[in-house]
Every structure is written in C-alpha cells, then in structure tokens.
Design an enzyme around this catalytic site. Structure first.
Site: not given
Ligand code: UT7
Length: 319
Positions: A113, A246, A276
């Site tokens: 990225c 980005h 993204n």
């Molecule tokens: O180019 C660089 C690329 N990447 C990035 O910049 C990504 C950077 N990170 C992020 O943007 C965030 O960490 C995410 C958006 C990827 C995730 O957000 P988060 O607030 O860190 O969520 P999490 O991973 O802690 O997940 C929270 C909950 C989990 O459920 P439980 O375990 O709390 O029951 C996940 O299973 O959200 C669940 N979850 C979803 N629910 C619905 C994860 N993905 C999804 C989804 N839809 N797509």
C-alpha cells in the site's frame, strides 16, 4: 532540476458494490459493521480475467491525455503493484506493450500500500538525476484476486482500481521532498505468505492481516513520515493544502489528521467509495479531487503510503 506532475488519470472496474451486496452474497457481515469500523461503503471489483495491467492501461491513457502527450513520449514506466499479472514479466512491461511504447525503462515496484509513494519517489530521483525526462507512474491492483472471500475480517476491506500520473522534468518544483521507510521485522502483520513452486501453490495464497497491529502501526508512522517530509522540505505542516494518505480506514485518516493538526476538510477521502485499493488508493484519490476541482494548480499536497512490509513513506509536492 525538479519533477512535476503534469497529468493524472484513474480507473475503477465495474459498478460500485455496496456493503449490503457483500452480505447478500453470503459474507457474514453488515453495512453497519463495515461502515462504522472502516468508513467503507462501496468498492469496485475487477471482472474475472481483468488484470492490473488492464486497469493500469485505462488510468494511464487518461493521465497521458491530461498531460497532452503520447505513450511514445514517455521514457520511464513504473507500476506499483502487489497483484502483478504474472510472476514475470513485470506489469510495467505488459502495460508498456499495451500502450504501444517501445524502449522506455520499465519495471514494477512492490511496496504494497506504500507502492505509489515509493514509485513516485523513484521516478522523481530518475528525473532529477537527468537520466529521464518523462515518467508514467502507476498504482494498479486487483486485490480481489488475493482475498479469501470466506474471511470476513479481510475481504470486506479491499477493492480494485488504478491511478496514474505523468511526471516530467521541470525547472521549478514539483516534488519538494520525499521519505521512504521499511521495517521487515513486521512482515507477518500483513502478508500473502504463499508462492508458486514447481507448479504448486505453497503456503497460503490469500491476504492475512492482524488488523489491530496494522492500525496502530499505520497511525504512528503516517504522522511521523509527514513530519519528516516537512522537515526535509523546510516547510511547516500548516502550509499543506491537502493531505492524501493511503485510504485504508477512515479512522486511520482521522487519527493521522488529528496528530498532524490538519483539519479533516483538508484530507482527501475516497475510502468510503473505493475501499482499500492498496497501491492505487493515493493516485485514485488525487485524480478524483483534481477532477472535482477541489485540488487546484499551485496548491501544496502531502501524499502518504503505509502497508505490508512493513513499508511507509510520504511525498510533499506543489501541484
Ligand atoms: O493498507 C493497510 C491495510 N489494513 C488496514 O489498514 C487495516 C487496519 N485495521 C483496521 O482497519 C481494523 O483493525 C479492522 C477494521 C480490520 C477491524 O476492526 P476492529 O475494531 O479492530 O475489529 P476486531 O478485529 O477487533 O473485531 C471485532 C469483532 C470480532 O468479533 P468478536 O470476536 O468480538 O465476536 C470480529 O469477528 O468484529 C468481528 N468482525 C466482523 N463482524 C462483521 C470482523 N470482521 C467483521 C465483518 N463483519 N466484516
């Protein structure tokens, strides 16, 4: 000798695909979850068989037209991509053939990225050295090809697209400063840890990510890189008219702007409509803002990349 952007173009394949549509396609997700955690509402996805060089071709033709030059006038082609058409030859060489250019220097840059910021910096150095006069710099990705569509934690975040600029030698800036960094110790937090060996895919061919680790890393280094770039150029961050980081997550954009004390209305945001798009995200956002008349000639812009590697960097330029 400086380098200056003289034309920009971009391309998004197919119609916008909304978050609800992903849920309808069987992914266990919702518009509410995706929009509130990331700001993403739509993304574009390439057709089967549509490759990075196809997307790059559309964006490049637009950029060349905007610069008022032809493909044969370009002596350097750099494509930033982590989703190349082939293992080799490079996507830049394939793009070169599609454009009908012969003899230009052509190669890919792979910095995920941060790819566009890396490629633009490399092109700037080529031009400032006097070895090349006119570069086509492209970010093009089909991340939909490397997503595990059964992994909701990653597949909802990415989209496909391409953005391109023509960068030309000029006696006034142009690019004022740039900075590029990497720290391979963090390679595992965002990777596609597979390869092809003896005709067989070895390892995992899909994108894997520790989202929270990436989030924290991105916010820290984006603000640091922007500060460093301003220090190199000896200008204050308050002179920046537009910040184009980005486009990964609206919360990362907001946190970066806050750390840099730049109001959010000076941040170009396209993540809501593109998702993204990795190396394509910065030139896509730049092109949209220019075509919408928001970014105007003479304004100061900070471009920023961060991504797998881990890699990060920034380019400060007067447009
Ligand atoms: O180019 C660089 C690329 N990447 C990035 O910049 C990504 C950077 N990170 C992020 O943007 C965030 O960490 C995410 C958006 C990827 C995730 O957000 P988060 O607030 O860190 O969520 P999490 O991973 O802690 O997940 C929270 C909950 C989990 O459920 P439980 O375990 O709390 O029951 C996940 O299973 O959200 C669940 N979850 C979803 N629910 C619905 C994860 N993905 C999804 C989804 N839809 N797509």
């Amino acid at each position: 000798m400086y380098s200056q952007i003289t034309g920009i173009g971009s391309y998004l394949p197919g119609p916008p695909i909304g978050n609800d549509e992903l849920a309808r396609r069987g992914i266990d997700t919702s518009d509410e979850w995706i929009a509130s955690r990331t700001g993403i509402r739509f993304r574009h996805l390439a057709e089967n068989g549509e490759t990075s060089s196809d997307l790059a071709l559309h964006a490049s033709r637009q950029a060349l037209a905007a610069a008022g030059c032809a493909a044969v006038d370009v002596d350097l082609i750099i494509v930033a991509t982590s989703t190349p058409d082939f293992i080799f030859p490079s996507t830049a060489c394939l793009l070169q053939a599609k454009l009908g250019n012969q003899g230009a220097t052509a190669f890919d840059v792979q910095a995920v990225c941060s790819g566009f910021v890396y490629a633009l910096t490399v092109a700037d150095k080529f031009i400032r050295s006097g070895s090349h006069r006119r570069a086509l710099v492209v970010g093009a990705e089909v991340f939909s090809h490397i997503l595990d569509w059964s992994d909701r934690t990653t597949c909802v975040l990415f989209g496909d697209g391409a953005g391109a600029v023509v960068l030309e030698a000029s006696d006034k800036p142009g690019i004022l400063a740039s900075t590029l960094h990497a720290d391979g110790a963090h390679h595992a937090i965002l990777s596609v840890p597979g390869s092809v060996c003896k005709g067989v895919v070895t390892g995992d061919p899909f994108l894997r990510m520790d989202g929270q680790a990436v989030f924290k890393f991105a916010v820290r280094v984006l603000a640091e890189a922007a500060d460093e770039c301003c220090r190199i150029a000896e200008v204050s961050p308050s002179t920046i008219d537009w910040l184009i980081p980005h486009q990964a997550n609206i919360r990362i954009l907001e946190a970066t702007a806050r750390k840099m004390r730049i109001p959010l209305d000076k941040v170009v945001i396209s993540v809501d409509r593109h998702g993204n798009t990795s190396a394509a995200s910065v030139p896509l956002a730049l092109d949209e803002a220019v075509r919408a008349g928001r970014i105007r000639s003479g304004q100061r812009i900070m471009l920023e990349g961060v991504g797998g590697g881990f890699t990060w960097g920034a380019v400060l330029l007067d447009f």
